[in-house]
Design an enzyme around this catalytic site. Structure first.
Site, short mmCIF file in Angstrom:
data_model
loop_
_atom_site.label_atom_id
_atom_site.label_comp_id
_atom_site.label_asym_id
_atom_site.label_seq_id
_atom_site.Cartn_x
_atom_site.Cartn_y
_atom_site.Cartn_z
N THR A 18 128.94 -13.18 79.05
CA THR A 18 128.06 -14.30 78.74
C THR A 18 126.81 -14.23 79.60
O THR A 18 126.81 -13.65 80.68
CB THR A 18 128.77 -15.64 78.97
OG1 THR A 18 129.04 -15.82 80.37
CG2 THR A 18 130.09 -15.70 78.19
N TYR A 177 125.25 -27.23 91.47
CA TYR A 177 125.46 -25.79 91.34
C TYR A 177 126.57 -25.33 92.29
O TYR A 177 127.48 -24.61 91.89
CB TYR A 177 124.16 -25.04 91.65
CG TYR A 177 124.31 -23.54 91.58
CD1 TYR A 177 124.27 -22.87 90.36
CD2 TYR A 177 124.51 -22.78 92.73
CE1 TYR A 177 124.42 -21.50 90.29
CE2 TYR A 177 124.67 -21.41 92.67
CZ TYR A 177 124.61 -20.77 91.45
OH TYR A 177 124.78 -19.40 91.39
#
Length: 293
Positions: A18, A177
């Site tokens: 991905t 994150y």
């Protein structure tokens, strides 16, 4: 010890990756195709994905490799797209050798997807959780397969607050994150327990501080980081190592930095939190049944 480029042949192997249109994802896809693999590139943007495919295909021809690529378009922040991408992969490739969960985001402002999920959490973590489960039948079908979750040393700054899992109460790009990368590490450990005794391994890694576009919404971090960032090619080496090297064929449930297995934080190894996160992920996605303790 620096990560040396892997030269092991991947001829006949099917690798799904991905976020393959740029950065370390693109470099890993290129290198695996040059080693002979058929690389399924899962990308969000059709134009950028198609351009990356063209560039990788040219590199494969120049290297005289038998490798090849194909492109699947999916927005991994949307669970319907994750499911559709997995169905497309399995329809074309009933047996898969490698799944590399690499796509990532770091958003300056909190965004909510059509599923009602915070976007960084959806892309950086839930998509990893879903794809690993949805593609597990194909990975099991190969007999010996590998799952690789791209995390980060930033996981060391991460926290798991189930009352603020999606930044509902407090939000910052760096915190979200870091939290998502901690979740990736914890998910890897939890999945490794469930896959113990099988021929499917799962590992996670820190690619290094890489010069990519992930921090484009945080200009200050992006500018400062350029002074010490490494190239995407170097950042991809640990990914390729975990995907191709015979040295880690039987290794599972480990975190790698510069192609070496290293310890992670005590928090990341807390089994009770890992299992609570797993249960929450099942509730949010409706998957997670393929891998059972």
């Amino acid at each position: 010890m620096p990560c040396e480029p892997v030269t092991t042949s991947m001829s006949g192997k099917v690798c799904v990756i991905t976020g393959a249109n740029s950065g370390i994802g693109k470099e890993a896809a290129r290198r695996l195709a040059e080693l002979g693999a058929h690389v399924v590139m899962v990308c969000r943007n059709r134009e950028r994905g198609a351009q990356a495919k063209v560039e990788i295909d040219r590199a494969v021809v120049a290297s005289r490799s038998t490798g090849s690529t194909e492109l699947i378009i999916a927005d991994l922040s949307l669970q319907a797209d994750v499911r559709r991408a997995a169905q497309e992969v399995l329809a074309a490739h009933p047996a898969i050798d490698v799944l590399i969960n690499n796509a990532g985001a770091a958003l300056k402002h909190r965004e909510i997807t059509a599923d009602g999920i915070e976007r960084t959490f959806a892309v950086n973590y839930l998509a990893y959780f879903m794809l690993a489960d949805l593609l597990l039948p194909g990975l099991r079908a190969r007999g010996s397969a590998r799952i690789i979750n791209v995390a980060s040393a930033a996981h060391g700054r991460g926290k798991i607050d189930f009352d603020n899992l999606q930044g509902e109460r407090r939000y910052s790009a760096l915190s979200m994150y870091s939290n998502s990368k901690l979740e990736d590490v914890m998910f890897t450990y939890a999945l490794a327990r469930r896959l113990a005794g099988s021929d499917v391994t799962v590992n996670t890694l820190h690619p290094g501080v890489v010069a990519t576009g992930i921090w484009r919404q945080a200009p200050i971090l992006n500018t400062i980081g350029k002074w010490f960032m490494i190239s995407p090619e170097k950042g991809a080496r640990t990914i390729v190592f975990l995907a191709a090297s015979p040295d880690v064929a039987k290794v599972s449930g480990r975190y790698f930095d510069k192609c070496e297995a290293v310890k992670t934080t005590a928090l990341s190894q807390d089994v009770s939190i890992q299992e609570k996160l797993w249960s929450e992920s099942v509730s949010l996605t409706g998957v997670g049944s393929e891998a059972k303790l």
